[in-house]
Design an enzyme around this catalytic site. Sequence first.
Site, PDB file in Angstrom:
ATOM      1  N   GLU A 185       0.832  -1.199   0.000  1.00 33.31           N
ATOM      2  CA  GLU A 185       0.000   0.000   0.000  1.00 33.31           C
ATOM      3  C   GLU A 185       0.864   1.245   0.000  1.00 33.31           C
ATOM      4  O   GLU A 185       0.527   2.254  -0.585  1.00 33.31           O
ATOM      5  CB  GLU A 185      -0.902   0.031   1.245  1.00 33.31           C
ATOM      6  CG  GLU A 185      -2.081  -0.919   1.208  1.00 33.31           C
ATOM      7  CD  GLU A 185      -3.177  -0.488   0.236  1.00 33.31           C
ATOM      8  OE1 GLU A 185      -3.408   0.716   0.092  1.00 33.31           O
ATOM      9  OE2 GLU A 185      -3.787  -1.376  -0.378  1.00 33.31           O
ATOM     10  N   THR A 226      -6.815   8.985  -1.480  1.00 35.93           N
ATOM     11  CA  THR A 226      -6.566   7.770  -0.723  1.00 35.93           C
ATOM     12  C   THR A 226      -5.809   8.179   0.532  1.00 35.93           C
ATOM     13  O   THR A 226      -4.811   8.892   0.431  1.00 35.93           O
ATOM     14  CB  THR A 226      -5.720   6.804  -1.566  1.00 35.93           C
ATOM     15  OG1 THR A 226      -6.504   6.418  -2.699  1.00 35.93           O
ATOM     16  CG2 THR A 226      -5.320   5.567  -0.789  1.00 35.93           C
ATOM     17  N   ASP A 261      -6.948   6.640  -9.169  1.00 34.82           N
ATOM     18  CA  ASP A 261      -7.514   5.299  -9.403  1.00 34.82           C
ATOM     19  C   ASP A 261      -9.042   5.370  -9.441  1.00 34.82           C
ATOM     20  O   ASP A 261      -9.717   4.350  -9.327  1.00 34.82           O
ATOM     21  CB  ASP A 261      -7.042   4.321  -8.317  1.00 34.82           C
ATOM     22  CG  ASP A 261      -7.538   4.702  -6.933  1.00 34.82           C
ATOM     23  OD1 ASP A 261      -8.066   5.831  -6.773  1.00 34.82           O
ATOM     24  OD2 ASP A 261      -7.394   3.887  -6.009  1.00 34.82           O
TER      25      ASP A 261
END
Length: 259
Positions: A36, A57, A52
């Site tokens: 990650e 995020t 994405d």
Amino acid sequence: MKFSATFIIGFLLANVMAEMTIIEKHRCEQYTSIFENDTTELQYSYCENIFDGRGYTSGRAGFCTGCGDALNVIIHYTAYKPNNPLAKFIPILKRLSIGNGNINQLNGYCEAWKQASNDYLFRQFQDYINDLLYYVPAMNGAKRMNITTALGKCSLYDTIIQHGGGNDNDSFDAILNRTKIQMNGPVTGKNNEPKWIEKFLEIRKNVLLMPNNNAYRSSWSKTIDRVNFLLQLVRQNNWNMDQLPIRVKTRYHDQTIYS
Ligand SMILES: *[C@@H]1O[C@H](CO)[C@@H](O)[C@H](O)[C@H]1NC(C)=O
Ligand SMILES: *[C@@H]1O[C@H](CO)[C@@H](O)[C@H](O)[C@H]1NC(C)=O
Ligand SMILES: *[C@@H]1O[C@H](CO)[C@@H](O)[C@H](O)[C@H]1NC(C)=O
Ligand SMILES: CC(=O)N[C@H]1CO[C@H](CO)[C@@H](O)[C@@H]1O
């Protein structure tokens, strides 16, 4: 009366029979964190638009503004601490909800996330929501599929973190269901588990290469190393994840799980 996040998690986990030991969970979280965020240290303050299709995020589990999970963390934290830098984003995040990666109205979100991450309480709520949304469902899946090894459970956990816990064709549940169908049911015993987990990881790899949702295609296709290294641990028979150190090569760096 307020219950601490740790108390609630303890209660939830008491109902999960397939949980990993604390050491296994710690190793597994390091594995996931490497892919990650390119480090074994959980990145509570991380925040970035990785393009994405899921907005910003952020945090230790890649909570995103377009998935509903970042909102979940912020709502819980705000219930305990109304005056915090992220509270003002709640109405906008509610309108965005699931599947909307739009960041136009989120100016200053990442700065606010980083600032909030200095607060131990905020980090605890990230842990809490991570366990609630990902760890507990992954371990429940392991229980349903009669998976007993640390590597098997970690494969499920890493999958739900990347693919999400939803109901879509690219989700953890979809991959688990497809594996069950192809393997004619859950794991039947010690000799069957390696084959079952290998099949699960192969199906996951195909989803990464050809996801149903086109928005994930370019970012996911670059991440198959994440599955290949789990397959390597399968081939090395590192089922308890206790043959250390575990060396992992990402597309950025080499990383090592020491303990
Ligand atoms: C999921 O996959 C099935 C079969 O491949 C397909 O019929 C269905 O439309 C897909 N669902 C979604 C939401 O994409
Ligand atoms: C997986 O299977 C369960 C039980 O059969 C079902 O309730 C669930 O909707 C399935 N999920 C997906 C994503 O296929
Ligand atoms: C679950 O796995 C264990 C061994 O890991 C095996 O003994 C048992 O028969 C399996 N249960 C089912 C329902 O297949
Ligand atoms: C690869 C990756 O996602 N790296 C990020 C990890 O987190 C730090 C800060 O928390 C970011 O600066 C990196 O970009």
